[in-house]
Scaffold this motif. Structure first.
Motif, PDB file in Angstrom:
ATOM      1  N   GLN A   1      43.730  36.303  49.050  1.00 50.52           N
ATOM      2  CA  GLN A   1      43.142  36.147  47.685  1.00 50.52           C
ATOM      3  C   GLN A   1      44.083  35.700  46.617  1.00 50.52           C
ATOM      4  O   GLN A   1      43.598  34.816  45.807  1.00 50.52           O
TER       5      GLN A   1
ATOM      6  N   GLU B   1      36.735  35.138  40.483  1.00 51.25           N
ATOM      7  CA  GLU B   1      38.237  35.123  39.862  1.00 51.25           C
ATOM      8  C   GLU B   1      38.698  36.428  39.593  1.00 51.25           C
ATOM      9  O   GLU B   1      38.143  37.246  39.069  1.00 51.25           O
ATOM     10  N   CYS B   2      40.038  36.521  40.417  1.00 54.43           N
ATOM     11  CA  CYS B   2      40.670  37.908  40.057  1.00 54.43           C
ATOM     12  C   CYS B   2      41.926  37.853  39.502  1.00 54.43           C
ATOM     13  O   CYS B   2      42.699  38.449  39.851  1.00 54.43           O
ATOM     14  N   THR B   3      41.914  36.679  38.793  1.00 53.02           N
ATOM     15  CA  THR B   3      43.565  36.497  37.832  1.00 53.02           C
ATOM     16  C   THR B   3      43.370  36.987  36.722  1.00 53.02           C
ATOM     17  O   THR B   3      44.175  37.649  35.934  1.00 53.02           O
TER      18      THR B   3
ATOM     19  N   ASN C   1      44.018  28.025  41.986  1.00 52.04           N
ATOM     20  CA  ASN C   1      43.000  27.568  41.176  1.00 52.04           C
ATOM     21  C   ASN C   1      41.521  27.399  41.801  1.00 52.04           C
ATOM     22  O   ASN C   1      40.790  26.940  41.164  1.00 52.04           O
TER      23      ASN C   1
ATOM     24  N   ASN D   1      34.498  37.863  48.283  1.00 57.43           N
ATOM     25  CA  ASN D   1      35.629  36.706  48.486  1.00 57.43           C
ATOM     26  C   ASN D   1      36.051  36.640  49.870  1.00 57.43           C
ATOM     27  O   ASN D   1      36.063  35.575  50.396  1.00 57.43           O
TER      28      ASN D   1
ATOM     29  N   SER E   1      39.395  29.542  42.528  1.00 60.46           N
ATOM     30  CA  SER E   1      38.339  30.654  41.818  1.00 60.46           C
ATOM     31  C   SER E   1      38.123  30.267  40.406  1.00 60.46           C
ATOM     32  O   SER E   1      37.711  31.118  39.474  1.00 60.46           O
ATOM     33  N   ASN E   2      38.666  29.173  39.843  1.00 61.57           N
ATOM     34  CA  ASN E   2      38.669  28.820  38.251  1.00 61.57           C
ATOM     35  C   ASN E   2      37.059  28.102  37.990  1.00 61.57           C
ATOM     36  O   ASN E   2      36.299  27.817  38.978  1.00 61.57           O
TER      37      ASN E   2
ATOM     38  N   CYS F   1      39.462  42.207  40.310  1.00 60.69           N
ATOM     39  CA  CYS F   1      38.326  42.275  40.845  1.00 60.69           C
ATOM     40  C   CYS F   1      37.871  43.793  41.497  1.00 60.69           C
ATOM     41  O   CYS F   1      39.023  44.418  41.808  1.00 60.69           O
TER      42      CYS F   1
ATOM     43  N   ASP G   1      43.372  32.276  44.268  1.00 61.94           N
ATOM     44  CA  ASP G   1      43.742  32.468  42.830  1.00 61.94           C
ATOM     45  C   ASP G   1      44.811  31.550  41.938  1.00 61.94           C
ATOM     46  O   ASP G   1      44.611  30.590  41.199  1.00 61.94           O
ATOM     47  N   ASN G   2      46.024  31.446  42.783  1.00 60.54           N
ATOM     48  CA  ASN G   2      47.193  30.660  42.220  1.00 60.54           C
ATOM     49  C   ASN G   2      46.834  29.059  42.460  1.00 60.54           C
ATOM     50  O   ASN G   2      47.443  28.187  41.715  1.00 60.54           O
TER      51      ASN G   2
END
Length: 125
Positions: A20, A54-56, A27, A68, A29-30, A60, A24-25
């Protein structure tokens, strides 16, 4: 061929800790890519069959993390992990990748994030 349902087989704890954060890092899930709307899980960006909450920006829920996990696991090939769409879609074409509208995420199969995803998929072998 070679694809089998990995959603319940791939380790969820490893996903939360190692996979995960990469999604996220990098991007994935942007809003412009693979985002899954928290209010409407069937809407979101243009991201094909990979759909991610998105978990940033905010944490979540366990259900969103499971969603996810299941979406990413659905892109895994347990018979030939290196052929997993989770790895080949973001890999540059010249290194064996396939077209990815989000561009080249991994320039090499030696990328540490690529290797972490591969390790998660290979964990069942």
């Amino acid at each position: 061929p070679g694809e089998q349902d990995a959603t319940s087989e791939l380790d969820h704890e490893v996903f939360k800790a190692a996979v995960q954060p990469i999604l996220d890092n990098r991007n994935c899930s942007n809003a412009g890519c693979h985002i899954r709307d928290k209010n409407d899980p069937f809407s979101g960006g243009p991201g094909g069959s990979l759909r991610l909450f998105e978990c940033t920006a905010e944490i979540c829920t366990p259900e969103q993390l499971r969603g996810n996990h299941d979406s990413a696991a659905g892109m895994a090939n347990l018979v030939n992990p290196a052929d997993s769409r989770l790895l080949t879609k973001p890999l540059i074409l010249s290194n064996g990748g396939i077209q990815h509208l989000g561009g080249d995420i991994f320039l090499s199969t030696a990328d540490p994030d690529y290797l972490a995803l591969l390790s998660w998929i290979q964990s069942l072998l």
